[in-house]
Each structure stands twice: as structure tokens, then as C-alpha cells.
Design an enzyme around this catalytic site. Structure first.
Site, PDB file in Angstrom:
ATOM      1  N   LYS A   1      76.597   5.642  25.087  1.00  0.00           N
ATOM      2  CA  LYS A   1      77.364   6.571  26.160  1.00  0.00           C
ATOM      3  C   LYS A   1      76.928   7.932  25.720  1.00  0.00           C
ATOM      4  O   LYS A   1      77.734   8.493  24.924  1.00  0.00           O
ATOM      5  CB  LYS A   1      78.717   6.359  26.477  1.00  0.00           C
ATOM      6  CG  LYS A   1      79.213   7.182  27.662  1.00  0.00           C
ATOM      7  CD  LYS A   1      80.274   6.374  28.034  1.00  0.00           C
ATOM      8  CE  LYS A   1      81.091   7.078  29.424  1.00  0.00           C
ATOM      9  NZ  LYS A   1      81.451   8.668  29.207  1.00  0.00           N
TER      10      LYS A   1
ATOM     11  N   GLU B   1      71.100  11.172  31.966  1.00  0.00           N
ATOM     12  CA  GLU B   1      72.224  12.044  31.307  1.00  0.00           C
ATOM     13  C   GLU B   1      71.416  13.158  30.805  1.00  0.00           C
ATOM     14  O   GLU B   1      70.327  13.014  29.837  1.00  0.00           O
ATOM     15  CB  GLU B   1      72.822  11.267  30.224  1.00  0.00           C
ATOM     16  CG  GLU B   1      74.238  12.103  29.959  1.00  0.00           C
ATOM     17  CD  GLU B   1      75.181  11.728  31.121  1.00  0.00           C
ATOM     18  OE1 GLU B   1      75.163  11.209  31.996  1.00  0.00           O
ATOM     19  OE2 GLU B   1      76.465  12.104  30.399  1.00  0.00           O
TER      20      GLU B   1
HETATM   21  P1  NAD Z   1      82.444   8.830  32.452  1.00  0.00           P
HETATM   22  O1  NAD Z   1      81.827   9.862  31.620  1.00  0.00           O
HETATM   23  O2  NAD Z   1      83.768   8.019  31.880  1.00  0.00           O
HETATM   24  O3  NAD Z   1      81.440   7.733  32.854  1.00  0.00           O
HETATM   25  C1  NAD Z   1      80.261   7.937  33.954  1.00  0.00           C
HETATM   26  C2  NAD Z   1      79.289   8.882  33.330  1.00  0.00           C
HETATM   27  O4  NAD Z   1      78.813   8.243  31.986  1.00  0.00           O
HETATM   28  C3  NAD Z   1      78.098   8.760  34.186  1.00  0.00           C
HETATM   29  O5  NAD Z   1      78.291   9.338  35.261  1.00  0.00           O
HETATM   30  C4  NAD Z   1      76.870   9.186  33.344  1.00  0.00           C
HETATM   31  O6  NAD Z   1      76.935  10.537  33.585  1.00  0.00           O
HETATM   32  C5  NAD Z   1      77.707   9.053  31.905  1.00  0.00           C
HETATM   33  N1  NAD Z   1      76.827   8.182  31.148  1.00  0.00           N
HETATM   34  C6  NAD Z   1      76.356   8.218  29.776  1.00  0.00           C
HETATM   35  N2  NAD Z   1      75.643   7.747  29.276  1.00  0.00           N
HETATM   36  C7  NAD Z   1      75.462   6.762  30.121  1.00  0.00           C
HETATM   37  C8  NAD Z   1      74.725   5.212  30.057  1.00  0.00           C
HETATM   38  N3  NAD Z   1      73.933   4.930  29.127  1.00  0.00           N
HETATM   39  N4  NAD Z   1      74.669   4.527  31.256  1.00  0.00           N
HETATM   40  C9  NAD Z   1      75.505   4.922  32.489  1.00  0.00           C
HETATM   41  N5  NAD Z   1      76.133   6.330  32.373  1.00  0.00           N
HETATM   42  C10 NAD Z   1      76.104   6.985  31.415  1.00  0.00           C
HETATM   43  O7  NAD Z   1      82.989   9.115  33.756  1.00  0.00           O
HETATM   44  P2  NAD Z   1      83.377  10.559  34.397  1.00  0.00           P
HETATM   45  O8  NAD Z   1      83.721  10.150  35.494  1.00  0.00           O
HETATM   46  O9  NAD Z   1      81.960  11.425  34.339  1.00  0.00           O
HETATM   47  O10 NAD Z   1      84.468  11.507  33.432  1.00  0.00           O
HETATM   48  C11 NAD Z   1      85.369  11.022  32.694  1.00  0.00           C
HETATM   49  C12 NAD Z   1      85.008  11.623  31.344  1.00  0.00           C
HETATM   50  O11 NAD Z   1      85.246  12.700  31.262  1.00  0.00           O
HETATM   51  C13 NAD Z   1      86.172  11.092  30.448  1.00  0.00           C
HETATM   52  O12 NAD Z   1      85.501  10.701  29.117  1.00  0.00           O
HETATM   53  C14 NAD Z   1      87.053  12.213  30.381  1.00  0.00           C
HETATM   54  O13 NAD Z   1      87.756  12.129  29.315  1.00  0.00           O
HETATM   55  C15 NAD Z   1      85.993  13.240  30.740  1.00  0.00           C
HETATM   56  N6  NAD Z   1      86.871  14.345  31.433  1.00  0.00           N
HETATM   57  C16 NAD Z   1      87.539  15.223  30.608  1.00  0.00           C
HETATM   58  C17 NAD Z   1      88.345  16.186  31.063  1.00  0.00           C
HETATM   59  C18 NAD Z   1      89.011  17.130  30.177  1.00  0.00           C
HETATM   60  O14 NAD Z   1      89.919  17.733  30.761  1.00  0.00           O
HETATM   61  N7  NAD Z   1      89.128  17.027  28.824  1.00  0.00           N
HETATM   62  C19 NAD Z   1      88.443  16.217  32.461  1.00  0.00           C
HETATM   63  C20 NAD Z   1      87.906  15.321  33.254  1.00  0.00           C
HETATM   64  C21 NAD Z   1      86.933  14.443  32.614  1.00  0.00           C
END
Ligand code: NAD
EC number: 6.5.1.2
Length: 341
Positions: free
Chosen positions: A126, A184
Site C-alpha cells: 500500500k 499511485e
Molecule cells: P486509503 O488510503 O486507506 O486507501 C485507498 C487508497 O489507497 C487508494 O485510493 C489508493 O490511492 C491507495 N493505494 C495505495 N496503494 C494501493 C494499492 N496497491 N492498491 C490499491 N490502492 C492503493 O483510503 P483513503 O480514503 O485514500 O484515505 C484514508 C487514508 O488517509 C487513511 O490512511 C487515513 O489515515 C488517511 N487520512 C489521514 C488524515 C489525517 O488527518 N491524518 C485525514 C484523512 C485521511
């Protein structure tokens, strides 16, 4: 969880406050590329929101953060409708939760295939970066967009073209008339460290972390600025496709690689659960020695037919899950403080 009866006023208030906080943190993270809290802290709040909703389904509104892909579209960029929706991923935070997820998925797969289908798991890293969607028509890049809210993204074509590995024209033949390639965008760990050193030497403030640096770099108004940042991309999915001769995601990666797209060297197709667990353990040990930062492992059903049969919720596919590694505690020697990274 057993659904409880009517939520009390206190629960309703906790729920509303939590939902507002999650929205505020999402805005800072996705729109401003400047998070206000750590990912672990955000994940805990999001989890609590999901727990309350599981107990009180009547609280769930269509605009609940749990029903939406986080991220909006900034007016600074032209909006782009994705041909096929982009999703987030369901997270699990322990191996026990992962086992439970795999049990559920395997049971559903068995039902679909009348017991005859065997799940092969496509396991990937990821990557901690920013999702993009590249539209190719007859082998030519038409446009590139951010994920945005999953339905509409931001047009970042000019910025994306500053990434050398991304072909404007695919090579070879046999490519589909139309296809959306998802990947990504990230900054490799070593390049990030060097870039920051150069900033510090020049008396400028260093970038906070590679994820937000990648997101900020790709969403610059001036592509010349983006070109100065050491961005890379790896493919991790496919959206709309017309005439793609592949039955699985791993097979598709093989084709995309032939056509000149950057495919991650780290993915594997695994037959057993033990192999999946071993993959998680191996990359947990190596996570700081890789080309890029990771925050977990993504486990996907490889077969396209099974993916289609399992389908999606409004926010996530039912055929994939993200295992998140526990946040690490870093002890600094000079200051006796702990920070979550
Ligand atoms: P996510 O990052 O948990 O998962 C979805 C995303 O993972 C996909 O859209 C893609 O961009 C990515 N990804 C990376 N490698 C991948 C792979 N091999 N296959 C498929 N997808 C892959 O979900 P999200 O909705 O993008 O965001 C949630 C994340 O963002 C969480 O980790 C959260 O902690 C973080 N976040 C942090 C804050 C903060 O304030 N710190 C705020 C919002 C979100």
C-alpha cells in the site's frame, strides 16, 4: 454489534461532533495537503464513527463520511468525471481482523462459484501517495485526474506528464480502444530525503512527509513547479476498459508493463492464507528499506469475474482490503518524546 434502540441525545451529539471532526481533518488532508493529526489518530476517529453507525444505523445519512470517498475537487483545477468510479479501501488494523475479513470474503466467493472457485490473492504494497486516473484512448493519453470524491476528480494532465515514466503513447499493440489506468503517485524515500536536505540548505522549510509532498507536488498550478519534484508512479488498478483481453488483475499488470506503464515490482499472486500472512510479515520487516513509504498491504481478489460478482459499497470494493501496519513509535535520543509516524 447488536443494533441498539433509539440513540440517546448524548450519542447523537457525539456522533455529529465526530462526523464534523472527520470532515474537517479530511479537508485539511485532501484539499490543503496539510494534515492536522496523524493517520493513526484519524483512523481511530473514523473507526469510532463506524462503530456508532453499526449500533445506530438510523444515524447514517447519505453524506456521512463513511458513505463517501474522502476528497473533494478544488476550483483551481478543471473537474473530470471518471468513466468508472474510483474507490477507497476497507481497512483492517490487526491480523485477527484480517482473518475475519478473509473468512467473509472466502464464504462469499464460495457462494458465487458454487464451491468451485478458488480465490487467488493479489497482494501488493500500500503505497503512501496519491491516487490518479489516466485515460488512454487507442493507446494515447487523453487526460489524467486525481481521485477527488471518487466520481469527479481534478484535471492534472500537465502536471502528471512531468513524470518521465508515464507514457503519452503506449508502445506495442493490442491495447484497448479505451481504458482507465489507476495508480499511485509518490516520492521515493531517498529522493524525499535529498529534496528536503536541499530545501533546508536553501533556508526553506522542509516538506512534512512523502505522501503530502507528493499530493502537494501534483496539485501545483504551474507544471514547471511539479517538474522540480522527484515524483514517480506505480499502477495499481484499472477502471473502465473496452476490449481488454485479460481475465485477472495480475494478467492486466503484465499487459500494462508490456505497453510501457510503470508496474510495481513488489506484487505477488498467492494461493494460500499462510502465504498472504508471510507476505505481510516480510514487508513489515523491510518497510523502511523499500523504494517508497508504505502504510500497509493491499490484498485483492485477482480474478476479474469474481471482483465483479463481489461488487462495491458506496465507498469501497468488497473484493479488496488494506491491512495497516501498527503505527511505529519513534524514540528520539535528544528529546525524550514519542511521535507517531
Ligand atoms: P486509503 O488510503 O486507506 O486507501 C485507498 C487508497 O489507497 C487508494 O485510493 C489508493 O490511492 C491507495 N493505494 C495505495 N496503494 C494501493 C494499492 N496497491 N492498491 C490499491 N490502492 C492503493 O483510503 P483513503 O480514503 O485514500 O484515505 C484514508 C487514508 O488517509 C487513511 O490512511 C487515513 O489515515 C488517511 N487520512 C489521514 C488524515 C489525517 O488527518 N491524518 C485525514 C484523512 C485521511
Amino acid at each position: 454489534h447488536e443494533p441498539e434502540a433509539i440513540p440517546t441525545e448524548a450519542i447523537r451529539e457525539e456522533y455529529e461532533n465526530l462526523a464534523d471532526l472527520v470532515r474537517k481533518y479530511r479537508f485539511a488532508y485532501y484539499q490543503e495537503d496539510a494534515p492536522l493529526v496523524s493517520d493513526a489518530e484519524f483512523d481511530t476517529l473514523f473507526r469510532r464513527l463506524e462503530e456508532i453507525e453499526a449500533l445506530h444505523p438510523e444515524l447514517v445519512a447519505n453524506d456521512s463520511p463513511t458513505q463517501e470517498v474522502g476528497g473533494e475537487v478544488s476550483a483551481a483545477f478543471a473537474p473530470v468525471e471518471h468513466l468508472q468510479r474510483m474507490y477507497s479501501l476497507e481497512d483492517v488494523f490487526s491480523l485477527a481482523e484480517l482473518e475475519a475479513w478473509l473468512n467473509r470474503a472466502e464464504a462469499s466467493i464460495e457462494k458465487i462459484g458454487d464451491g468451485g472457485v478458488k480465490a487467488a490473492w493479489l497482494t501488493e504494497l500500500k503505497i503512501d501517495g496519491l491516487a490518479v486516473n489516466l485515460l488512454y484512448r487507442d493507446g494515447k493519453l487523453v487526460r489524467a485526474a486525481t481521485r477527488g470524491d471518487g466520481t469527479t476528480g481534478e484535471d492534472i494532465t500537465h502536471n502528471l506528464l512531468t513524470i518521465k515514466e508515464i507514457p503519452q503513447e503506449l508502445r506495442g499493440n493490442g491495447f484497448p480502444a479505451e481504458m482507465e489506468v489507476r495508480g499511485e503517485v509518490f516520492i521515493p524515500s531517498k529522493a524525499f530525503a535529498e529534496f528536503n536536505e536541499a530545501l533546508i540548505e536553501a533556508g526553506k522549510a522542509p516538506l512534512a512527509n512523502p505522501r503530502n509532498a507528493a499530493a502537494g507536488s501534483l496539485r501545483q498550478k504551474d507544471p514547471a513547479e511539479t517538474a522540480k519534484r522527484p515524483l514517480k508512479m506505480f499502477v495499481h488498478g484499472i477502471g473502465a476498459r473496452e476490449g481488454l483481453a485479460a481475465g485477472s488483475q495480475s494478467e492486466t499488470y503484465g499487459l500494462l508493463k508490456e505497453w510501457g506503464l510503470p508496474v510495481s515490482p513488489y506484487f505477488e499472486v498467492l494461493e494460500t492464507r499462510d502465504d498472504v500472512l508471510a507476505f505481510i510479515e516480510r514487508y513489515g520487516d523491510q518497510r523502511h528499506k523499500l523504494l517508497h513509504e508504505i502504510d500497509g498491504i493491499v490484498i485483492k481478489v485477482d480474478d476479474f469475474g469474481t471482483q465483479r460478482a463481489l461488487g462495491n459499497t458506496t465507498r469501497v470494493p468488497r473484493w479488496a482490503v488494506a491491512y495497516k501496519y501498527p503505527p511505529e513509535e519513534v524514540h528520539t535520543k535528544l528529546l525524550d518524546i514519542q511521535v507517531n509516524v
